[in-house]
Design a protein around this motif. Structure first.
Motif, PDB file in Angstrom:
ATOM      1  N   SER A 175       0.828  -1.208   0.000  1.00 12.07           N
ATOM      2  CA  SER A 175       0.000   0.000   0.000  1.00 12.07           C
ATOM      3  C   SER A 175       0.862   1.258   0.000  1.00 12.07           C
ATOM      4  CB  SER A 175      -0.923  -0.013   1.221  1.00 12.07           C
ATOM      5  OG  SER A 175      -1.673   1.179   1.304  1.00 12.07           O
ATOM      6  N   LEU A 176       1.925   1.239   0.784  1.00 15.17           N
ATOM      7  CA  LEU A 176       2.833   2.383   0.844  1.00 15.17           C
ATOM      8  C   LEU A 176       3.529   2.606  -0.496  1.00 15.17           C
ATOM      9  CD1 LEU A 176       4.316   1.656   4.370  1.00 15.17           C
ATOM     10  CD2 LEU A 176       3.088   3.748   3.744  1.00 15.17           C
ATOM     11  N   VAL A 177       3.978   1.532  -1.107  1.00 16.93           N
ATOM     12  CA  VAL A 177       4.638   1.644  -2.405  1.00 16.93           C
ATOM     13  C   VAL A 177       3.673   2.196  -3.454  1.00 16.93           C
ATOM     14  CG1 VAL A 177       5.659   0.319  -4.300  1.00 16.93           C
ATOM     15  CG2 VAL A 177       6.398  -0.084  -1.945  1.00 16.93           C
ATOM     16  N   SER A 178       2.449   1.730  -3.439  1.00 19.52           N
ATOM     17  CA  SER A 178       1.447   2.238  -4.379  1.00 19.52           C
ATOM     18  C   SER A 178       1.218   3.731  -4.176  1.00 19.52           C
ATOM     19  CB  SER A 178       0.118   1.484  -4.206  1.00 19.52           C
ATOM     20  OG  SER A 178       0.256   0.132  -4.587  1.00 19.52           O
ATOM     21  N   ALA A 179       1.152   4.156  -2.915  1.00 22.13           N
ATOM     22  CA  ALA A 179       0.953   5.578  -2.617  1.00 22.13           C
ATOM     23  C   ALA A 179       2.155   6.400  -3.059  1.00 22.13           C
ATOM     24  CB  ALA A 179       0.693   5.762  -1.120  1.00 22.13           C
ATOM     25  N   MET A 180       3.357   5.881  -2.844  1.00 21.77           N
ATOM     26  CA  MET A 180       4.560   6.572  -3.304  1.00 21.77           C
ATOM     27  C   MET A 180       4.542   6.761  -4.814  1.00 21.77           C
ATOM     28  SD  MET A 180       7.428   4.605  -0.952  1.00 21.77           S
ATOM     29  CE  MET A 180       8.804   5.121  -2.001  1.00 21.77           C
ATOM     30  N   GLU A 181       4.203   5.706  -5.524  1.00 19.62           N
ATOM     31  CA  GLU A 181       4.202   5.768  -6.986  1.00 19.62           C
ATOM     32  C   GLU A 181       3.109   6.704  -7.492  1.00 19.62           C
ATOM     33  OE1 GLU A 181       3.996   1.627  -7.960  1.00 19.62           O
ATOM     34  OE2 GLU A 181       6.170   1.336  -7.641  1.00 19.62           O
ATOM     35  N   ALA A 182       1.948   6.683  -6.843  1.00 22.65           N
ATOM     36  CA  ALA A 182       0.864   7.580  -7.238  1.00 22.65           C
ATOM     37  C   ALA A 182       1.244   9.044  -7.044  1.00 22.65           C
ATOM     38  CB  ALA A 182      -0.401   7.263  -6.437  1.00 22.65           C
ATOM     39  N   ALA A 183       2.109   9.291  -6.048  1.00 21.98           N
ATOM     40  CA  ALA A 183       2.545  10.665  -5.760  1.00 21.98           C
ATOM     41  C   ALA A 183       3.756  11.077  -6.595  1.00 21.98           C
ATOM     42  CB  ALA A 183       2.861  10.814  -4.276  1.00 21.98           C
ATOM     43  N   GLY A 184       4.213  10.186  -7.469  1.00 20.24           N
ATOM     44  CA  GLY A 184       5.297  10.539  -8.378  1.00 20.24           C
ATOM     45  C   GLY A 184       6.694  10.315  -7.850  1.00 20.24           C
ATOM     46  N   ALA A 185       6.855   9.409  -6.894  1.00 22.48           N
ATOM     47  CA  ALA A 185       8.203   9.134  -6.373  1.00 22.48           C
ATOM     48  C   ALA A 185       9.109   8.645  -7.499  1.00 22.48           C
ATOM     49  CB  ALA A 185       8.141   8.075  -5.279  1.00 22.48           C
ATOM     50  N   PRO A 186      10.289   9.233  -7.659  1.00 22.71           N
ATOM     51  CA  PRO A 186      11.209   8.769  -8.699  1.00 22.71           C
ATOM     52  C   PRO A 186      11.728   7.372  -8.392  1.00 22.71           C
ATOM     53  CG  PRO A 186      12.250  10.426  -7.307  1.00 22.71           C
ATOM     54  CD  PRO A 186      10.815  10.375  -6.910  1.00 22.71           C
ATOM     55  N   GLU A 187      12.273   6.710  -9.402  1.00 22.02           N
ATOM     56  CA  GLU A 187      12.707   5.323  -9.243  1.00 22.02           C
ATOM     57  C   GLU A 187      13.745   5.147  -8.151  1.00 22.02           C
ATOM     58  OE1 GLU A 187      13.901   3.388 -12.797  1.00 22.02           O
ATOM     59  OE2 GLU A 187      12.002   3.757 -13.843  1.00 22.02           O
ATOM     60  N   HIS A 188      14.577   6.175  -7.919  1.00 13.72           N
ATOM     61  CA  HIS A 188      15.655   6.022  -6.938  1.00 13.72           C
ATOM     62  C   HIS A 188      15.152   6.102  -5.494  1.00 13.72           C
ATOM     63  CE1 HIS A 188      15.654  10.558  -7.060  1.00 13.72           C
ATOM     64  NE2 HIS A 188      15.801  10.363  -5.761  1.00 13.72           N
ATOM     65  N   THR A 189      13.916   6.500  -5.282  1.00 11.18           N
ATOM     66  CA  THR A 189      13.388   6.625  -3.922  1.00 11.18           C
ATOM     67  C   THR A 189      12.857   5.279  -3.452  1.00 11.18           C
ATOM     68  OG1 THR A 189      12.791   8.956  -4.256  1.00 11.18           O
ATOM     69  CG2 THR A 189      11.730   7.792  -2.429  1.00 11.18           C
ATOM     70  N   SER A 190      13.522   4.714  -2.467  1.00 11.69           N
ATOM     71  CA  SER A 190      13.104   3.416  -1.933  1.00 11.69           C
ATOM     72  C   SER A 190      12.281   3.613  -0.663  1.00 11.69           C
ATOM     73  CB  SER A 190      14.319   2.536  -1.632  1.00 11.69           C
ATOM     74  OG  SER A 190      15.115   3.110  -0.610  1.00 11.69           O
ATOM     75  N   LEU A 191      11.750   2.521  -0.165  1.00 14.04           N
ATOM     76  CA  LEU A 191      11.008   2.516   1.092  1.00 14.04           C
ATOM     77  C   LEU A 191      11.842   1.839   2.161  1.00 14.04           C
ATOM     78  CD1 LEU A 191       8.335   2.783   2.781  1.00 14.04           C
ATOM     79  CD2 LEU A 191       7.704   0.535   1.878  1.00 14.04           C
ATOM     80  N   TRP A 192      11.953   2.483   3.320  1.00 14.36           N
ATOM     81  CA  TRP A 192      12.559   1.866   4.493  1.00 14.36           C
ATOM     82  C   TRP A 192      11.441   1.617   5.503  1.00 14.36           C
ATOM     83  CZ3 TRP A 192      17.803   4.512   6.127  1.00 14.36           C
ATOM     84  CH2 TRP A 192      18.710   4.447   5.043  1.00 14.36           C
ATOM     85  N   ALA A 193      11.298   0.378   5.922  1.00 13.09           N
ATOM     86  CA  ALA A 193      10.234   0.010   6.853  1.00 13.09           C
ATOM     87  C   ALA A 193      10.795  -0.150   8.255  1.00 13.09           C
ATOM     88  CB  ALA A 193       9.571  -1.291   6.405  1.00 13.09           C
ATOM     89  N   MET A 194      10.161   0.515   9.217  1.00 16.57           N
ATOM     90  CA  MET A 194      10.590   0.380  10.598  1.00 16.57           C
ATOM     91  C   MET A 194       9.930  -0.828  11.243  1.00 16.57           C
ATOM     92  SD  MET A 194      11.180   4.184  12.131  1.00 16.57           S
ATOM     93  CE  MET A 194      12.131   3.431  13.455  1.00 16.57           C
TER      94      MET A 194
END
Length: 292
Positions: free
Chosen positions: A109-128
């Motif tokens: 869900s977080l990745v989908s939201a990032m992509e919908a908001a236009g996150a560039p390919e180099h922006t990864s997700l760090w999960a706590m």
């Protein structure tokens, strides 16, 4: 299948409150491997919007050199989360850090939201990873998306959730830490240790950092600039380790060139696994040297 990515040093990962403009400026001069520009715990409710603007401006600025720049948003379900995530994704930091990620579904869900908001390919997700349920599902979380690049241990929250007491050696949360490590290594993602709270206890900090290094963490999250230098030293290969790695590789290559089936160095049998470890030591040392 595990992800294969180039090694990037994350020995020292420093939290910086994004509401503090002086702290953000100071961060440009610190010898830190990565920064977490914080919008969550370190920021008061009435400063959340200003902190968000500061962090996104920092991410866009290009003023932090080789430091890996990440933004920690407020958690899922909070009143600030959606706006934080959208703004951070649009700003394009190296990563977006999300607290209390408890499932693979949340990662997706977080990745989908990032992509919908236009996150560039180099922006990864760090999960706590900072709750019992996250620990018990750490491998699923780590494998949930190719965009997930790192697990970050939230040890203060783990202690709280477990009802455990702080003590040297961290026996109360050792199992949790090691399960998260196993999950990260199985999934091929990075993993960084939690914070040490007493900034005046240098001996205690060093002991905990060394423990994390011995267990296999890539680095440690920090709460004070004074912890950066010691942390960098602990999580870097020593000169002796680099020398030993070179000797292992040289002995193995010489033996193979001579057609020998058995390789020994100083009376110790050398196998492929030792060569792999030696190559990792050298790659780590070279990547760290490249930061200078």
């Amino acid at each position: 299948m595990t992800q294969q990515t180039a090694y990037r040093p994350r020995r020292s990962v420093l939290y910086m409150p994004s509401s503090n403009e002086r702290a953000l400026e100071k961060a440009k001069t610190l010898p830190v491997d990565a920064l977490i520009l914080d919008l969550e715990d370190a920021v008061a409710p009435d400063a959340k919007e200003a902190a968000r603007e500061n962090a996104c401006a920092a991410a866009r600025s290009g003023a932090y050199g080789r430091r890996e720049l990440t933004i920690r948003v407020n958690g899922l379900g909070s009143q600030w989360h959606d706006a934080d995530l959208a703004a951070a994704a649009a700003a394009g930091p190296d990563a977006i850090v999300v607290p209390k990620v408890n499932s693979a579904d949340e990662v997706r869900s977080l990745v989908s939201a990032m992509e919908a908001a236009g996150a560039p390919e180099h922006t990864s997700l760090w999960a706590m990873v900072e709750t019992p349920v996250a620990v018990l599902h750490a491998e699923e979380i780590a494998r949930a998306s190719d965009r997930l690049g790192c697990l970050v241990l939230g040890t203060n929250d783990l202690y709280k959730e477990l009802g455990a007491s702080f003590a040297p050696g961290r026996a109360a949360i050792a199992t949790s830490l090691q399960l998260a490590l196993l999950a990260a290594r199985a999934a091929g993602v990075a993993v960084v240790d939690g914070v040490f709270n007493d900034v005046k206890d240098e001996g205690g900090f060093l002991a905990e950092a060394r423990q994390g290094r011995e267990w296999g963490f890539d680095g440690k999250t920090l709460i004070h600039p004074g912890q950066v230098g010691p942390c960098n030293e602990v999580f870097a290969p020593s000169a002796d380790q680099v020398e030993e790695a070179r000797a292992v590789i040289a002995a193995f290559e010489t033996a193979r060139a001579e057609g020998k089936g058995v390789v020994t160095l100083k009376g110790r049998l050398i196998e492929n696994l030792h060569v792999d470890t030696a190559q990792k030591v050298l790659a780590t040392a070279e990547a760290i040297a490249a930061l200078s």
